[in-house]
Scaffold this motif. Structure first.
Motif, mmCIF file in Angstrom:
data_model
loop_
_atom_site.group_PDB
_atom_site.id
_atom_site.type_symbol
_atom_site.label_atom_id
_atom_site.label_comp_id
_atom_site.label_asym_id
_atom_site.label_seq_id
_atom_site.Cartn_x
_atom_site.Cartn_y
_atom_site.Cartn_z
ATOM 1 N N THR A 190 -37.497 43.510 -3.698
ATOM 2 C CA THR A 190 -38.178 44.637 -3.053
ATOM 3 C C THR A 190 -39.080 45.384 -4.025
ATOM 4 N N ALA A 191 -38.983 45.058 -5.317
ATOM 5 C CA ALA A 191 -39.840 45.715 -6.311
ATOM 6 C C ALA A 191 -41.310 45.417 -6.049
ATOM 7 N N VAL A 192 -41.602 44.232 -5.507
ATOM 8 C CA VAL A 192 -42.992 43.866 -5.221
ATOM 9 C C VAL A 192 -43.596 44.793 -4.171
ATOM 10 N N TYR A 193 -42.779 45.262 -3.229
ATOM 11 C CA TYR A 193 -43.270 46.207 -2.232
ATOM 12 C C TYR A 193 -43.520 47.573 -2.881
ATOM 13 N N GLN A 194 -42.567 48.009 -3.696
ATOM 14 C CA GLN A 194 -42.680 49.331 -4.320
ATOM 15 C C GLN A 194 -43.895 49.403 -5.243
ATOM 16 N N ASN A 195 -44.071 48.413 -6.077
ATOM 17 C CA ASN A 195 -45.172 48.440 -7.036
ATOM 18 C C ASN A 195 -46.537 48.282 -6.382
ATOM 19 N N ALA A 196 -46.549 47.824 -5.130
ATOM 20 C CA ALA A 196 -47.807 47.718 -4.391
ATOM 21 C C ALA A 196 -48.122 49.002 -3.627
ATOM 22 N N GLY A 197 -47.164 49.938 -3.600
ATOM 23 C CA GLY A 197 -47.432 51.231 -2.973
ATOM 24 C C GLY A 197 -46.692 51.502 -1.682
ATOM 25 N N ALA A 198 -45.701 50.686 -1.342
ATOM 26 C CA ALA A 198 -44.927 50.905 -0.121
ATOM 27 C C ALA A 198 -44.068 52.160 -0.250
ATOM 28 N N THR A 199 -43.878 52.856 0.863
ATOM 29 C CA THR A 199 -42.963 53.996 0.874
ATOM 30 C C THR A 199 -41.529 53.472 0.793
ATOM 31 N N MET A 200 -40.584 54.376 0.572
ATOM 32 C CA MET A 200 -39.182 53.948 0.495
ATOM 33 C C MET A 200 -38.688 53.396 1.822
ATOM 34 N N VAL A 201 -39.136 53.985 2.921
ATOM 35 C CA VAL A 201 -38.755 53.471 4.234
ATOM 36 C C VAL A 201 -39.267 52.045 4.388
ATOM 37 N N GLN A 202 -40.498 51.793 3.973
ATOM 38 C CA GLN A 202 -41.052 50.433 4.050
ATOM 39 C C GLN A 202 -40.297 49.481 3.121
ATOM 40 N N GLN A 203 -39.989 49.925 1.924
ATOM 41 C CA GLN A 203 -39.241 49.080 0.993
ATOM 42 C C GLN A 203 -37.920 48.639 1.604
ATOM 43 N N LEU A 204 -37.211 49.583 2.223
ATOM 44 C CA LEU A 204 -35.921 49.273 2.831
ATOM 45 C C LEU A 204 -36.085 48.348 4.038
ATOM 46 N N ALA A 205 -37.043 48.668 4.900
ATOM 47 C CA ALA A 205 -37.235 47.871 6.115
ATOM 48 C C ALA A 205 -37.721 46.467 5.790
ATOM 49 N N TYR A 206 -38.703 46.363 4.886
ATOM 50 C CA TYR A 206 -39.224 45.046 4.521
ATOM 51 C C TYR A 206 -38.174 44.242 3.757
ATOM 52 N N GLY A 207 -37.403 44.928 2.906
ATOM 53 C CA GLY A 207 -36.328 44.238 2.192
ATOM 54 C C GLY A 207 -35.277 43.713 3.139
ATOM 55 N N LEU A 208 -34.961 44.498 4.170
ATOM 56 C CA LEU A 208 -33.972 44.074 5.165
ATOM 57 C C LEU A 208 -34.507 42.895 5.990
ATOM 58 N N ALA A 209 -35.781 42.980 6.371
ATOM 59 C CA ALA A 209 -36.401 41.881 7.121
ATOM 60 C C ALA A 209 -36.506 40.630 6.260
ATOM 61 N N HIS A 210 -36.756 40.824 4.977
ATOM 62 C CA HIS A 210 -36.816 39.746 3.986
ATOM 63 C C HIS A 210 -35.459 39.040 3.928
ATOM 64 N N ALA A 211 -34.395 39.843 3.825
ATOM 65 C CA ALA A 211 -33.037 39.284 3.786
ATOM 66 C C ALA A 211 -32.699 38.592 5.103
ATOM 67 N N ASN A 212 -33.170 39.158 6.188
ATOM 68 C CA ASN A 212 -32.889 38.577 7.507
ATOM 69 C C ASN A 212 -33.467 37.173 7.650
ATOM 70 N N GLU A 213 -34.603 36.923 6.997
ATOM 71 C CA GLU A 213 -35.188 35.583 7.033
ATOM 72 C C GLU A 213 -34.219 34.563 6.425
ATOM 73 N N TYR A 214 -33.571 34.929 5.324
ATOM 74 C CA TYR A 214 -32.612 34.021 4.679
ATOM 75 C C TYR A 214 -31.331 33.895 5.497
ATOM 76 N N LEU A 215 -30.809 35.026 5.978
ATOM 77 C CA LEU A 215 -29.575 34.991 6.756
ATOM 78 C C LEU A 215 -29.764 34.168 8.028
ATOM 79 N N ASN A 216 -30.898 34.322 8.648
ATOM 80 C CA ASN A 216 -31.183 33.562 9.869
ATOM 81 C C ASN A 216 -31.323 32.070 9.566
ATOM 82 N N HIS A 217 -31.901 31.768 8.409
ATOM 83 C CA HIS A 217 -32.086 30.368 8.014
ATOM 84 C C HIS A 217 -30.741 29.675 7.804
ATOM 85 N N PHE A 218 -29.772 30.402 7.223
ATOM 86 C CA PHE A 218 -28.484 29.797 6.891
ATOM 87 C C PHE A 218 -27.385 30.111 7.908
ATOM 88 N N LYS A 219 -27.763 30.658 9.072
ATOM 89 C CA LYS A 219 -26.744 31.110 10.024
ATOM 90 C C LYS A 219 -25.886 29.975 10.576
#
Length: 459
Positions: A190-219
């Motif tokens: 999620t550091a890539v989002y923060q260093n690009a200028g994302a707000t904390m809400v975006q960092q959390l939401a995008y990080g969660l969606a990012h994780a969801n891609e992996y969890l869904n892949h291995f479900k």
């Protein structure tokens, strides 16, 4: 004393506090004078009270009992990397975060390494199945504690391309997971989002969606139960918000993981953001990184690494690395930041921020999923557009002086000269190439100001 001192005082309600504040304001508007709004859209009040909350104290899933002082080591020359790692461990580091751009001689890098004492983290800028299998087999024989931090989606976000291609990257990831499902393989950066200028809400939401891609892949994987994701995060200077961000991340991930019936705790590696670091008056960077690593510790990171004060313009050097490591040693050994594992618990302010960040991030996460998920929105350019908008707003705040970087846009030392001290190029580099998606570009707030000052420096 058998009776608590507090029994001698009448309780004061939230309403009474606000009434007293309004009297002291002598007619000034309460909201205009004392309430401020963050970039996340959260209104911050001057006081927080038990009356303001209708819930019990939050339970933070996976909050660690201790945290590790972590040293970054870049692997170029294997023997030099080995020397730097061993030296760092002898001088107080408890974990090593290795970064490498190509495969390396593992025997040389890990010669005399104290596997029983130090945790190992990797940030590999390549995806080589044969090398990773050999590396995993080698470190397993050493009974090492290792986090491999494989993040194929993170590489796409940062570079605009897969390591090889979508199909091949997933094929390698699947093969590794099938044989090493008990290892800590997966990571979300999620550091890539923060260093690009994302707000904390975006960092959390995008990080969660990012994780969801992996969890869904291995479900459907037979070995999914023990699956655990490591989050790599960057902390900024908004002290209490950053504490709350990590706590909110753990709450959100636990809720998501529960839906997939996998391990509900995540591992968190934190380091200071580069976005607010400055080239001029660079010693102020030490103050920034101190509060940012404090936020990481109090928020509940498992491992905390620091950023040297001169990392923007100097190549890695012994002095800068030692100072950055010593900052963490002072926090842990002299400021006793390792004595209590959850000091933020019960703070009405932090609990309120945690709840608000989590609620806003969950709402954004749901909208991302309705839009097809993170990968689909990255391909459409939606995520990049939203982050650019947030980064622009933050940049405007800096330009207008609402967001202060001491020594840069407030109280600058005009006599400070940096032109002849630059060993590294400290600004955004343009690398024109063909990419599958528009990558997220890390950019510091002070770059334009610094470029103008460099141009105006006298020879």
């Amino acid at each position: 004393m058998s009776n608590s001192l507090y029994n001698d005082f009448e309780p004061v309600s939230a309403k009474q506090w606000k009434q007293k504040i309004q009297v002291d304001l002598k007619g000034a508007d309460y909201n205009d004078t004392l309430v401020w709004q963050s970039l996340e859209g959260i209104h911050v009040r001057p006081t927080y009270h038990a009356d303001d909350s209708d819930t019990n104290a939050l339970t933070i899933p996976g909050h660690p009992l201790h945290w590790d002082i972590t040293q970054h080591v870049f692997i170029d020359d294997a023997s030099i990397a080995n020397h730097l790692a061993i030296d760092a461990l002898e001088k107080g580091a408890e974990a090593i975060f290795f970064t490498a751009e190509t495969s390396f001689d593992k025997e040389t890098v890990f010669a005399n390494f104290p596997f029983e004492k130090a945790t190992i983290y990797f940030d590999l800028k390549f995806l080589d199945q044969d090398f990773l299998k050999q590396l995993m087999a080698f470190l397993k024989t050493k009974k090492a504690s290792v986090y491999y931090n494989i993040d194929i989606l993170g590489n796409l976000i940062e570079t605009g391309n897969w390591f090889q291609n979508l199909s091949k990257d997933h094929e390698i990831l699947d093969a590794l997971y099938q044989k090493h499902s008990t290892e800590h393989l997966l990571s979300v950066n999620t550091a890539v989002y923060q260093n690009a200028g994302a707000t904390m809400v975006q960092q959390l939401a995008y990080g969660l969606a990012h994780a969801n891609e992996y969890l869904n892949h291995f479900k459907t994987s037979a070995n999914k139960t023990g699956l655990q994701i490591t989050f790599t995060i960057a902390t900024g200077s908004n002290y209490f918000f950053e504490i709350s961000k990590i706590r909110a991340l753990r709450i959100l991930y636990a809720a998501l993981a529960k839906e997939y019936d996998v391990e509900q705790t995540c591992h968190v590696i934190a380091s200071p953001s580069k976005r607010n670091k400055t080239l001029y008056d660079y010693n102020v960077n030490m103050l920034r990184t101190t509060t940012e690593t404090m936020s990481a510790v109090l928020g509940g990171a498992n491992a905390v690494s620091n950023l040297p004060y001169d990392a923007l313009y100097h190549k890695s050097n012994e002095f800068g690395e030692r100072i950055s490591r010593n900052q963490l040693l002072v926090l842990k050994k002299e400021s006793y930041f390792d004595v209590v594992s959850n000091p933020a618990d019960g703070s009405y302010y932090i609990e309120s921020l945690t709840q608000q960040l989590a609620a806003k991030a969950l709402e954004l996460f749901k909208s991302i999923e309705k839009g097809g998920g993170l990968l689909a929105q990255l391909k459409e350019g939606t995520i990049q557009k939203k982050i650019k908008e947030s980064a622009y707003k933050e940049q405007q705040w800096f330009n207008e002086g609402k967001l202060v970087l001491l020594g840069t846009n407030k109280y600058p030392n005009t006599a400070d000269q940096m032109k002849h001290d630059l060993e590294l190029y400290p600004f955004v580099k343009t690398n024109i190439r063909k990419t599958e998606i528009a990558p997220l570009i890390s950019k510091r707030l002070s770059e334009k100001v610094e470029q103008e000052r460099l141009d105006n420096e006298k020879e």
